[in-house]
Design a protein around this motif. Structure first.
Motif, PDB file in Angstrom:
ATOM      1  N   SER A   4      52.568  37.207  43.344  1.00 33.85           N
ATOM      2  CA  SER A   4      52.226  37.826  44.622  1.00 33.85           C
ATOM      3  C   SER A   4      51.142  38.888  44.457  1.00 33.85           C
ATOM      4  O   SER A   4      50.340  39.108  45.369  1.00 33.85           O
ATOM      5  CB  SER A   4      53.474  38.433  45.244  1.00 33.85           C
ATOM      6  OG  SER A   4      54.035  39.419  44.393  1.00 33.85           O
ATOM      7  N   LEU A   5      51.110  39.552  43.304  1.00 35.66           N
ATOM      8  CA  LEU A   5      50.067  40.548  43.053  1.00 35.66           C
ATOM      9  C   LEU A   5      48.702  39.874  43.011  1.00 35.66           C
ATOM     10  O   LEU A   5      47.717  40.399  43.567  1.00 35.66           O
ATOM     11  CB  LEU A   5      50.345  41.273  41.740  1.00 35.66           C
ATOM     12  CG  LEU A   5      49.285  42.298  41.303  1.00 35.66           C
ATOM     13  CD1 LEU A   5      49.143  43.403  42.345  1.00 35.66           C
ATOM     14  CD2 LEU A   5      49.640  42.875  39.937  1.00 35.66           C
ATOM     15  N   TRP A   6      48.622  38.735  42.370  1.00 39.84           N
ATOM     16  CA  TRP A   6      47.365  37.993  42.293  1.00 39.84           C
ATOM     17  C   TRP A   6      46.907  37.585  43.696  1.00 39.84           C
ATOM     18  O   TRP A   6      45.729  37.738  44.042  1.00 39.84           O
ATOM     19  CB  TRP A   6      47.562  36.771  41.402  1.00 39.84           C
ATOM     20  CG  TRP A   6      46.331  35.941  41.204  1.00 39.84           C
ATOM     21  CD1 TRP A   6      45.029  36.335  41.408  1.00 39.84           C
ATOM     22  CD2 TRP A   6      46.264  34.591  40.745  1.00 39.84           C
ATOM     23  NE1 TRP A   6      44.165  35.312  41.107  1.00 39.84           N
ATOM     24  CE2 TRP A   6      44.897  34.226  40.697  1.00 39.84           C
ATOM     25  CE3 TRP A   6      47.225  33.663  40.368  1.00 39.84           C
ATOM     26  CZ2 TRP A   6      44.485  32.957  40.293  1.00 39.84           C
ATOM     27  CZ3 TRP A   6      46.805  32.405  39.952  1.00 39.84           C
ATOM     28  CH2 TRP A   6      45.453  32.063  39.916  1.00 39.84           C
ATOM     29  N   VAL A   7      47.819  37.074  44.504  1.00 40.77           N
ATOM     30  CA  VAL A   7      47.472  36.672  45.861  1.00 40.77           C
ATOM     31  C   VAL A   7      47.000  37.873  46.663  1.00 40.77           C
ATOM     32  O   VAL A   7      45.992  37.802  47.394  1.00 40.77           O
ATOM     33  CB  VAL A   7      48.687  36.017  46.551  1.00 40.77           C
ATOM     34  CG1 VAL A   7      48.371  35.710  48.013  1.00 40.77           C
ATOM     35  CG2 VAL A   7      49.090  34.739  45.820  1.00 40.77           C
ATOM     36  N   ASN A   8      47.687  38.982  46.537  1.00 44.20           N
ATOM     37  CA  ASN A   8      47.329  40.196  47.273  1.00 44.20           C
ATOM     38  C   ASN A   8      45.931  40.667  46.897  1.00 44.20           C
ATOM     39  O   ASN A   8      45.091  40.949  47.777  1.00 44.20           O
ATOM     40  CB  ASN A   8      48.373  41.281  46.980  1.00 44.20           C
ATOM     41  CG  ASN A   8      48.333  42.406  47.979  1.00 44.20           C
ATOM     42  OD1 ASN A   8      47.300  43.022  48.183  1.00 44.20           O
ATOM     43  ND2 ASN A   8      49.469  42.688  48.602  1.00 44.20           N
ATOM     44  N   GLN A   9      45.661  40.754  45.612  1.00 43.61           N
ATOM     45  CA  GLN A   9      44.357  41.231  45.161  1.00 43.61           C
ATOM     46  C   GLN A   9      43.249  40.257  45.531  1.00 43.61           C
ATOM     47  O   GLN A   9      42.148  40.675  45.895  1.00 43.61           O
ATOM     48  CB  GLN A   9      44.384  41.457  43.647  1.00 43.61           C
ATOM     49  CG  GLN A   9      45.263  42.622  43.225  1.00 43.61           C
ATOM     50  CD  GLN A   9      45.253  42.835  41.725  1.00 43.61           C
ATOM     51  OE1 GLN A   9      44.889  41.951  40.955  1.00 43.61           O
ATOM     52  NE2 GLN A   9      45.664  44.017  41.291  1.00 43.61           N
ATOM     53  N   HIS A  10      43.519  38.964  45.434  1.00 45.59           N
ATOM     54  CA  HIS A  10      42.505  37.965  45.774  1.00 45.59           C
ATOM     55  C   HIS A  10      42.180  38.038  47.267  1.00 45.59           C
ATOM     56  O   HIS A  10      41.006  37.935  47.659  1.00 45.59           O
ATOM     57  CB  HIS A  10      43.006  36.571  45.414  1.00 45.59           C
ATOM     58  CG  HIS A  10      41.993  35.484  45.650  1.00 45.59           C
ATOM     59  ND1 HIS A  10      41.815  34.887  46.888  1.00 45.59           N
ATOM     60  CD2 HIS A  10      41.095  34.882  44.828  1.00 45.59           C
ATOM     61  CE1 HIS A  10      40.869  33.985  46.817  1.00 45.59           C
ATOM     62  NE2 HIS A  10      40.413  33.948  45.577  1.00 45.59           N
TER      63      HIS A  10
ATOM     64  N   ALA B  69      40.473  40.627  53.309  1.00 42.37           N
ATOM     65  CA  ALA B  69      41.640  40.920  54.130  1.00 42.37           C
ATOM     66  C   ALA B  69      42.051  42.377  53.968  1.00 42.37           C
ATOM     67  O   ALA B  69      41.781  43.010  52.938  1.00 42.37           O
ATOM     68  CB  ALA B  69      42.795  40.009  53.734  1.00 42.37           C
ATOM     69  N   ASP B  70      42.701  42.915  55.016  1.00 42.55           N
ATOM     70  CA  ASP B  70      43.237  44.260  54.891  1.00 42.55           C
ATOM     71  C   ASP B  70      44.605  44.195  54.210  1.00 42.55           C
ATOM     72  O   ASP B  70      45.083  43.123  53.830  1.00 42.55           O
ATOM     73  CB  ASP B  70      43.333  44.945  56.256  1.00 42.55           C
ATOM     74  CG  ASP B  70      44.153  44.151  57.260  1.00 42.55           C
ATOM     75  OD1 ASP B  70      45.044  43.382  56.832  1.00 42.55           O
ATOM     76  OD2 ASP B  70      43.901  44.289  58.476  1.00 42.55           O
TER      77      ASP B  70
ATOM     78  N   THR C  43      49.327  41.225  52.306  1.00 43.01           N
ATOM     79  CA  THR C  43      50.776  41.149  52.122  1.00 43.01           C
ATOM     80  C   THR C  43      51.346  39.896  52.783  1.00 43.01           C
ATOM     81  O   THR C  43      52.241  39.232  52.242  1.00 43.01           O
ATOM     82  CB  THR C  43      51.450  42.397  52.702  1.00 43.01           C
ATOM     83  OG1 THR C  43      50.927  43.567  52.057  1.00 43.01           O
ATOM     84  CG2 THR C  43      52.961  42.347  52.498  1.00 43.01           C
ATOM     85  N   GLY C  44      50.814  39.561  53.952  1.00 40.91           N
ATOM     86  CA  GLY C  44      51.248  38.342  54.630  1.00 40.91           C
ATOM     87  C   GLY C  44      50.913  37.094  53.838  1.00 40.91           C
ATOM     88  O   GLY C  44      51.713  36.151  53.774  1.00 40.91           O
ATOM     89  N   ALA C  45      49.725  37.068  53.224  1.00 43.74           N
ATOM     90  CA  ALA C  45      49.343  35.912  52.410  1.00 43.74           C
ATOM     91  C   ALA C  45      50.252  35.766  51.204  1.00 43.74           C
ATOM     92  O   ALA C  45      50.676  34.653  50.849  1.00 43.74           O
ATOM     93  CB  ALA C  45      47.889  36.055  51.962  1.00 43.74           C
ATOM     94  N   ALA C  46      50.575  36.888  50.569  1.00 45.91           N
ATOM     95  CA  ALA C  46      51.478  36.853  49.416  1.00 45.91           C
ATOM     96  C   ALA C  46      52.862  36.369  49.834  1.00 45.91           C
ATOM     97  O   ALA C  46      53.507  35.575  49.126  1.00 45.91           O
ATOM     98  CB  ALA C  46      51.569  38.232  48.774  1.00 45.91           C
TER      99      ALA C  46
END
Length: 217
Positions: free
Chosen positions: A1-7, A14-15, A20-23
């Motif tokens: 989820s950290l990778w998704v958030n940072q990406h 994204a804000d 956070t929603g994507a993760a």
């Protein structure tokens, strides 16, 4: 989820809320796939056998984690599809390992071995968190998933070494030796310490062999 958030923040612009929603979406897809796969994992465990299912699930987890770690975009459609296989494979590992303990562990030691398996699993989470975190910072975001892939491959290789024993109707030589040399003082105590107790290990061995045969058939 950290990778998704940072990406999502760095690449997609994204804000924080959108990231956070994507993760959460990726995590939800993986967990939903695992939930839906649970009954199928149980069915295949009954059909293939607990050891074979553990090996197959480990190989599948190795491939899915490895492919996911090699992707450049963790929220692409390909990542979501591979993520579903991650959930399916990990559920297969969980179900087959639980079946392995419940079917093959000695009746008087199943609780102890189940607790040890939980401790081992928790230790593995801590290990992956430490080593995977280091790999994430030192190599790249996908490196932590490759670490998990290699651990699943190790599980599959170790499990494959026990497949020949899982095809027989009697316990392995190691298990037979364990039962043959098990301390029978407590069993003999029921007879007041007298009588011939030499037959107790063989009775225990025969009962376990019958249970193993019933579980395989």
């Amino acid at each position: 989820s950290l990778w998704v958030n940072q990406h999502a923040v760095a690449v997609d612009g994204a804000d924080a809320a959108q990231a956070t929603g994507a993760a959460g979406m990726v995590t939800g897809v993986i967990q939903l796939a695992a939930l839906l796969a649970a009954p199928l994992a149980g069915n295949f465990t009954d059909r293939l056998g607990d050891v074979r299912m553990l090996v197959c699930s480990g190989v599948m987890a190795f491939m899915s984690y490895g492919m996911l770690g090699l992707l450049s975009n963790p929220i692409s459609s390909s990542a979501l599809i591979i993520g579903m296989w991650v959930g399916v494979s990990e559920m297969g590992v969980v179900v087959s390992s639980q079946a392995l303990i419940s079917r093959r562990a000695p009746a008087g030691s199943r609780g102890t071995l189940g607790g040890l398996m939980t401790v081992a699993g928790s230790s593995g989470i801590l290990f992956v968190g430490k080593v995977g975190g280091w790999a994430y910072d030192a190599i790249g975001p996908g490196a932590s998933l490759v670490v998990v892939a290699l651990l699943n491959l190790t599980l599959a290789v170790l499990g494959a070494s026990f497949v020949p024993y899982s095809t027989t109707s009697t316990p392995s030589a190691a298990a037979a030796s364990f039962f043959a040399h098990r301390d029978t003082d407590e069993d003999c105590g029921h007879n007041g310490g007298g009588g011939d107790c030499a037959s107790v290990p063989m009775v225990m061995y025969d009962s376990v062999a019958a249970e193993a045969k019933h579980g395989i058939e």
